[in-house]
Design a protein around this motif. Structure first.
Motif, PDB file in Angstrom:
ATOM      1  N   THR A 100     -37.146 -27.236  -1.215  1.00 36.88           N
ATOM      2  CA  THR A 100     -37.184 -27.943   0.076  1.00 36.88           C
ATOM      3  C   THR A 100     -36.071 -28.979   0.178  1.00 36.88           C
ATOM      4  N   ILE A 101     -35.857 -29.719  -0.906  1.00 36.59           N
ATOM      5  CA  ILE A 101     -34.803 -30.751  -0.920  1.00 36.59           C
ATOM      6  C   ILE A 101     -33.421 -30.107  -0.767  1.00 36.59           C
ATOM      7  N   ILE A 102     -33.210 -28.986  -1.462  1.00 29.95           N
ATOM      8  CA  ILE A 102     -31.909 -28.307  -1.370  1.00 29.95           C
ATOM      9  C   ILE A 102     -31.649 -27.837   0.065  1.00 29.95           C
ATOM     10  N   LEU A 103     -32.684 -27.225   0.688  1.00 31.64           N
ATOM     11  CA  LEU A 103     -32.517 -26.789   2.082  1.00 31.64           C
ATOM     12  C   LEU A 103     -32.251 -27.978   2.999  1.00 31.64           C
ATOM     13  N   GLY A 104     -32.917 -29.107   2.732  1.00 37.03           N
ATOM     14  CA  GLY A 104     -32.688 -30.309   3.533  1.00 37.03           C
ATOM     15  C   GLY A 104     -31.271 -30.812   3.414  1.00 37.03           C
ATOM     16  N   ILE A 105     -30.729 -30.776   2.210  1.00 33.23           N
ATOM     17  CA  ILE A 105     -29.343 -31.211   2.002  1.00 33.23           C
ATOM     18  C   ILE A 105     -28.377 -30.317   2.772  1.00 33.23           C
ATOM     19  N   VAL A 106     -28.650 -28.985   2.709  1.00 38.12           N
ATOM     20  CA  VAL A 106     -27.793 -28.046   3.452  1.00 38.12           C
ATOM     21  C   VAL A 106     -27.840 -28.354   4.944  1.00 38.12           C
ATOM     22  N   ALA A 107     -29.063 -28.556   5.474  1.00 37.16           N
ATOM     23  CA  ALA A 107     -29.189 -28.826   6.914  1.00 37.16           C
ATOM     24  C   ALA A 107     -28.536 -30.153   7.297  1.00 37.16           C
ATOM     25  N   ALA A 108     -28.684 -31.159   6.429  1.00 35.79           N
ATOM     26  CA  ALA A 108     -28.108 -32.482   6.729  1.00 35.79           C
ATOM     27  C   ALA A 108     -26.597 -32.435   6.764  1.00 35.79           C
ATOM     28  N   THR A 109     -25.995 -31.578   5.939  1.00 39.19           N
ATOM     29  CA  THR A 109     -24.533 -31.473   5.933  1.00 39.19           C
ATOM     30  C   THR A 109     -24.006 -30.736   7.161  1.00 39.19           C
ATOM     31  N   GLN A 110     -24.895 -29.956   7.816  1.00 40.26           N
ATOM     32  CA  GLN A 110     -24.465 -29.170   8.970  1.00 40.26           C
ATOM     33  C   GLN A 110     -24.807 -29.821  10.300  1.00 40.26           C
ATOM     34  N   SER A 111     -25.728 -30.789  10.281  1.00 37.78           N
ATOM     35  CA  SER A 111     -26.144 -31.402  11.550  1.00 37.78           C
ATOM     36  C   SER A 111     -26.497 -32.866  11.330  1.00 37.78           C
ATOM     37  N   ASP A 112     -25.994 -33.710  12.210  1.00 40.95           N
ATOM     38  CA  ASP A 112     -26.274 -35.139  12.120  1.00 40.95           C
ATOM     39  C   ASP A 112     -27.678 -35.486  12.620  1.00 40.95           C
ATOM     40  N   THR A 113     -28.295 -34.578  13.356  1.00 44.31           N
ATOM     41  CA  THR A 113     -29.604 -34.877  13.951  1.00 44.31           C
ATOM     42  C   THR A 113     -30.765 -34.477  13.052  1.00 44.31           C
ATOM     43  N   TYR A 114     -30.448 -33.870  11.899  1.00 46.64           N
ATOM     44  CA  TYR A 114     -31.539 -33.407  11.032  1.00 46.64           C
ATOM     45  C   TYR A 114     -32.318 -34.599  10.474  1.00 46.64           C
ATOM     46  N   LEU A 115     -31.605 -35.611   9.969  1.00 46.25           N
ATOM     47  CA  LEU A 115     -32.272 -36.762   9.349  1.00 46.25           C
ATOM     48  C   LEU A 115     -32.505 -37.870  10.368  1.00 46.25           C
ATOM     49  N   THR A 116     -33.185 -37.501  11.455  1.00 47.25           N
ATOM     50  CA  THR A 116     -33.488 -38.498  12.478  1.00 47.25           C
ATOM     51  C   THR A 116     -34.997 -38.555  12.688  1.00 47.25           C
ATOM     52  N   SER A 117     -35.445 -39.724  13.171  1.00 49.99           N
ATOM     53  CA  SER A 117     -36.883 -39.881  13.408  1.00 49.99           C
ATOM     54  C   SER A 117     -37.374 -38.924  14.486  1.00 49.99           C
ATOM     55  N   ARG A 118     -36.528 -38.622  15.446  1.00 52.77           N
ATOM     56  CA  ARG A 118     -36.939 -37.682  16.508  1.00 52.77           C
ATOM     57  C   ARG A 118     -37.229 -36.306  15.929  1.00 52.77           C
ATOM     58  N   ASN A 119     -36.336 -35.849  15.053  1.00 56.75           N
ATOM     59  CA  ASN A 119     -36.568 -34.527  14.439  1.00 56.75           C
ATOM     60  C   ASN A 119     -37.862 -34.528  13.627  1.00 56.75           C
ATOM     61  N   PHE A 120     -38.066 -35.577  12.831  1.00 57.16           N
ATOM     62  CA  PHE A 120     -39.267 -35.629  12.002  1.00 57.16           C
ATOM     63  C   PHE A 120     -40.534 -35.742  12.852  1.00 57.16           C
ATOM     64  N   SER A 121     -40.455 -36.457  13.961  1.00 60.77           N
ATOM     65  CA  SER A 121     -41.635 -36.591  14.822  1.00 60.77           C
ATOM     66  C   SER A 121     -42.015 -35.255  15.452  1.00 60.77           C
ATOM     67  N   LEU A 122     -41.044 -34.349  15.590  1.00 60.29           N
ATOM     68  CA  LEU A 122     -41.341 -33.016  16.114  1.00 60.29           C
ATOM     69  C   LEU A 122     -41.820 -32.054  15.026  1.00 60.29           C
ATOM     70  N   VAL A 123     -41.262 -32.198  13.828  1.00 64.00           N
ATOM     71  CA  VAL A 123     -41.543 -31.247  12.748  1.00 64.00           C
ATOM     72  C   VAL A 123     -42.845 -31.568  12.022  1.00 64.00           C
ATOM     73  N   LEU A 124     -43.116 -32.847  11.806  1.00 64.54           N
ATOM     74  CA  LEU A 124     -44.265 -33.218  10.979  1.00 64.54           C
ATOM     75  C   LEU A 124     -45.618 -32.785  11.551  1.00 64.54           C
ATOM     76  N   PRO A 125     -45.853 -32.833  12.884  1.00 62.25           N
ATOM     77  CA  PRO A 125     -47.123 -32.292  13.394  1.00 62.25           C
ATOM     78  C   PRO A 125     -47.287 -30.794  13.099  1.00 62.25           C
ATOM     79  N   LEU A 126     -46.176 -30.035  13.186  1.00 64.76           N
ATOM     80  CA  LEU A 126     -46.228 -28.613  12.853  1.00 64.76           C
ATOM     81  C   LEU A 126     -46.544 -28.424  11.370  1.00 64.76           C
ATOM     82  N   LEU A 127     -45.942 -29.287  10.555  1.00 64.81           N
ATOM     83  CA  LEU A 127     -46.210 -29.234   9.123  1.00 64.81           C
ATOM     84  C   LEU A 127     -47.682 -29.541   8.824  1.00 64.81           C
ATOM     85  N   ALA A 128     -48.219 -30.559   9.467  1.00 67.42           N
ATOM     86  CA  ALA A 128     -49.617 -30.920   9.231  1.00 67.42           C
ATOM     87  C   ALA A 128     -50.550 -29.780   9.605  1.00 67.42           C
ATOM     88  N   THR A 129     -50.239 -29.096  10.713  1.00 65.55           N
ATOM     89  CA  THR A 129     -51.073 -27.968  11.153  1.00 65.55           C
ATOM     90  C   THR A 129     -51.085 -26.867  10.109  1.00 65.55           C
TER      91      THR A 129
END
Length: 865
Positions: A566-595
């Motif tokens: 998971t960390i490796i994939l996160g690093i790859v995504a962070a290097t390709q997009s500046d919006t990956y490590l943002t609170s907005r992205n996490f606020s959208l992804v984390l509810p899906l993760l919890a489900t």
């Protein structure tokens, strides 16, 4: 096999000097004590038991007195194991009563028998393979004698310390990694630790090494000296005569009689067992008129783990024995020759070279191997006798890949008749047979291959006196037909009777070859002991292990791997997009993760007992639909709570239905939950054919709360996963849950209420879908019948990625949570990388396959080690 010397005296079991000085002093005091006692501690009265086509026990009455060793002997299929199973509550009698220490019942259970003071060591140890040694020992103890879970490792270490001179066992080791002899030591040590009124030992020395046999006999003497009683079942009459006070003989399910051990000879007991005069004198096989042919089996420069530079030849018609103190390489050699161990060197059968890289390759080259571990490697449970016997001989009974059932039945029935297999028919499940008859069927499989070379590893292990003679005759007949036979046996007397030559192993080499008159019991035993400078402690494969070995077998290791991925994939995504490590992205992804996390955790519950619940997705959809009715208006807080309670009740009812179909109706879990899947989907669509209804927004606002960008429900999912992980390994219920999934019948023998555990698992799975459904309500806001359908397979994939075994007994709730994290991460990263959406399915499917293969291979290598 029990042998007699010319003067009629019994030989020591396995060639061991069991009557050591300490043993003699202890047994002397025991005899004096026994004479002063006589109270009955175990009584069976008019016990009767029938199976389809077999009258297993015929009105047997038996009394066992305190301070005595009561031997129970008889041929395979005579009813010994069934009788003691009734006494221990693991077999239900049709009629009769069981009395233990003055308490009488006509329907004993394993728990009742254990609490009243009866402990039993079965012929096949009642140990759960996926539980550790300490967990198994604690689970098998009476409730009043169980240590706390926190203290169980230290408690087990103290008990196993009595056996430290003969075997080293780490209590933290999973039982699946123990060798057969170590498993029996654990079972015996656990039974003796109960300090029972009476202990039943069913063939306890079959897998034990000589030092362990001596230790067992000393402990038995101590037990009886302290007023306990022992029921001792054995085919080794020299052991019976050595330690027993009383002997009862069973034949064809009936009690022939009970005798004072001092008043009957071994020959008397043999005649009572078989029901006729049996001449037990024998002549050496080299004098039976067999003509030896040319060299048929040749091995040279053969090396591997625990053996080196082995060279031997076996002529057509010759029987060669492997001997030596256990652990000197002889078993490793014979298994490697049978395709069950790594090796290098030359192996030839006749004029062709053979590479026994696997059992199938060895069999194709003309080498057939009879395993010494019948329960794990020999018997195919769930298949009939016919199917077990014919499996390795399919090439003889098939034409163009089509099996001739007539030829198969003819071959197997002839073989069973020659082996005197006792069974209602060849179509019954092999698991219903006694251990000795199972061994005959496994030997039939080997003989039906018609291989040029037969490797027989402990061929008479667990069979009765008459059957041993029959097996000897069959091996001699095979040799007379021109086959080359290698026999490995821990009994020097057996090797004397069977073999033309004996090769004695020491430290991985052939240290000595015995031929001619030197092939006798005394010379074989002396050569084995003198060839090894020091009798080494038995290797159980279960001593202290390294940190990395412990990590490789941990159920948490898959989760750690997922976290890294998971960390490796996160690093790859962070290097390709500046919006990956943002609170907005996490606020959208984390509810899906919890489900998905709640779905995965729910699925993990039933996977722990070897089930799969396909109904979790439609159940979530139904719960969303129901909520659109009962939570549709502006509710008071009490109304909201009552609404959630209704959802929990609906979920629990669905779980109970799944349990009923699977446990009571006995439908396969996949089929049963697929039926429920369809029914729930139909009900939900009947109530809401299209998305409709509005769920209370105030209720949704409560459950969709956040701490910053972190959803409260995501935190709840983490807390639930960690809490269930703790319960899984640190509570009695969690251990029983793992035990049920590890081996349900064995768990029953240990007093686990497996049906109740299964009910809790299926109901618990469904209840855990409720928070997932609530999160789906937040996403839809209306009654949507199909909103949860896609989560069924995703939940299974997340649990498998987290290390869950589809066979049950192994898994981790934290691993399932991390599996959900990885699945969500894959879906997110694919979008951030701009890849087509089908990459989500490819990556998820590929990683699931790789994970399952990796975990399976890792565990297999760990168990082999």
């Amino acid at each position: 096999m029990v042998e007699t010397l010319s003067d009629g005296q019994a030989t020591a079991p396995h060639g061991a000097d069991v009557a050591s000085p300490s043993r003699q002093s202890r047994s002397g005091s025991a005899v004096a004590t026994r004479a002063e006692r006589g109270d009955t501690v175990l009584r069976l009265d008019a016990v009767d038991k029938r199976y389809p086509g077999v009258h297993a026990i015929k009105g047997v009455s038996l009394a066992v007195r305190e301070g005595q060793i009561h031997a129970l002997v008889g041929q395979n299929g005579a009813g010994k194991s069934t009788l003691v199973g009734i006494a221990a509550g693991s077999v239900s009698a049709d009629s009769g009563t069981v009395e233990i220490d003055g308490e009488v019942t006509d329907s004993p259970t394993p728990g009742w028998c254990r609490e009243k003071g009866l402990a039993i060591v079965y012929q096949e140890p009642a140990l759960l393979p996926d539980l550790t040694v300490a967990e198994n020992m604690r689970l098998g103890m009476p409730a009043h004698a169980r240590p706390s879970i926190a203290d169980q490792v230290g408690w087990a270490e103290k008990i196993l310390a009595q056996w430290s001179s003969v075997v080293s066992i780490d209590p933290r080791t999973p039982v699946r990694e123990l060798r057969p002899d170590a498993r029996f030591v654990v079972e015996i040590a656990r039974a003796l630790a109960e300090e029972p009124k009476v202990i039943v030992l069913d063939e306890p020395t079959e897998h034990l090494l000589p030092p362990a046999v001596a230790e067992l006999f000393e402990l038995i003497s101590e037990h009886t000296a302290n007023g306990g009683a022992v029921v001792y079942i054995s085919h080794r009459l020299n052991e019976v005569k050595q330690i027993a006070d009383t002997v009862s003989v069973l034949r064809d399910g009936a009690l022939v009689g009970t005798f004072d051990a001092a008043d009957v000879t071994e020959q008397d007991v043999v005649n009572l067992v078989v029901g006729r005069e049996l001449d037990r004198q024998f002549t050496r096989t080299s004098g039976d008129g067999r003509a030896l042919g040319e060299d048929l089996f040749a091995v040279s420069d053969f090396s591997g783990k625990r053996f080196e530079d082995i060279g031997l030849t076996v002529r057509a018609g010759e029987i060669v024995g492997f001997a030596g103190v256990e652990g000197q390489g002889q078993r490793d050699v014979i298994r490697a020759l049978g395709g069950l161990g790594g090796h290098r060197g030359s192996v030839r059968v006749g004029d062709r070279r053979v590479d026994p890289s696997s059992p199938s390759a060895a069999l194709k080259g003309g080498i057939s191997y009879l395993t010494h571990d019948r329960h794990v490697e020999g018997v195919l449970g769930g298949l009939s006798l016919r199917e077990n016997a014919s499996l390795s001989a399919l090439r003889r009974i098939a034409t163009a890949g089509v099996v001739s059932r007539m030829r198969e039945r003819k071959l197997t029935s002839d073989s069973f008749q020659a082996m005197h297999v006792k069974a209602p028919s060849s179509e019954v499940d092999i698991a219903t047979l006694s251990g000795g008859n199972q061994q005959k069927v496994v030997l039939s499989r080997v003989l039906l291959t018609d291989s040029d070379v037969i490797l027989a590893d402990e061929p008479t292990q667990g069979v009765d006196i008459g059957a041993r003679e029959e097996i000897y005759g069959i091996l001699r007949s095979a040799a007379a037909e021109g086959k080359a036979i290698v026999v490995l046996s821990s009994s020097a007397a057996e090797l004397e009777q069977l073999c033309d030559r004996v090769l004695v192993f020491s430290r991985g080499h052939i240290a000595r070859e015995l031929v001619g008159d030197d092939v006798n019991e005394h010379a074989i035993a002396q050569a084995a002991l003198s060839a090894t400078d020091q009798r080494e402690k038995a290797e159980s494969g279960a001593g202290r292990v390294s940190f990395w070995h412990r990590m490789s077998r941990s159920d948490l290791t898959p989760g750690a791997i997922l976290a890294i991925a998971t960390i490796i994939l996160g690093i790859v995504a962070a290097t390709q997009s500046d919006t990956y490590l943002t609170s907005r992205n996490f606020s959208l992804v984390l509810p899906l993760l919890a489900t998905l996390a709640f779905f995965a955790i729910a699925q993990q519950v039933v996977m722990m007992i070897g089930g799969i619940d396909l109904s979790v997705g439609p159940l979530a959809g139904l719960l969303v639909v129901v909520a659109s009715f009962i939570l549709s208006g502006y509710r008071t807080p009490i109304g909201m709570v009552l609404g959630v309670v209704v959802l929990v009740v609906v979920a629990a009812v669905v779980g109970a239905i799944n349990w009923s179909l699977i446990t009571l109706v006995r439908i396969n879990p996949l089929i049963a939950t697929l039926v429920t899947f369809t029914a729930l989907q139909g009900i939900a669509l009947l109530l809401r054919p299209l998305p409709a209804g509005k769920i209370d927004p105030f209720f949704l606002s409560y459950v969709s709360g956040t701490w910053g960008f972190i959803p409260v429900m995501a935190v709840v999912a983490i807390v639930v996963a960690v809490g269930l992980e703790f319960c899984l390994f640190r509570t009695t219920f969690g251990i029983k849950l793992r035990a049920t999934g590890s081996a349900v019948k064995t768990a029953d023998r240990n007093g686990v209420r497996t049906k109740w555990i299964a009910l809790c698992a299926y109901a618990g799975c469904s209840v855990l879908v409720v928070p997932a459904a609530i999160l789906l309500m937040v996403q839809s806001g209306t009654g949507n019948a199909s909103i949860g359908d896609s989560y069924t397979l995703a939940s299974i994939g997340a649990a498998v990625l987290g290390g869950a075994s589809i066979f049950g007994g192994r898994g981790s709730f934290v691993g399932a949570l991390l599996g959900a994290v990885l699945v969500t991460q894959i879906n997110t990263v694919v979008q951030f990388l701009g890849l087509p959406l089908y990459w989500q399915q490819w990556l998820l499917g590929g990683l699931t396959i790789l994970a399952a293969a990796f975990y399976s291979k890792t565990r297999t290598l760990t168990e082999r080690k």
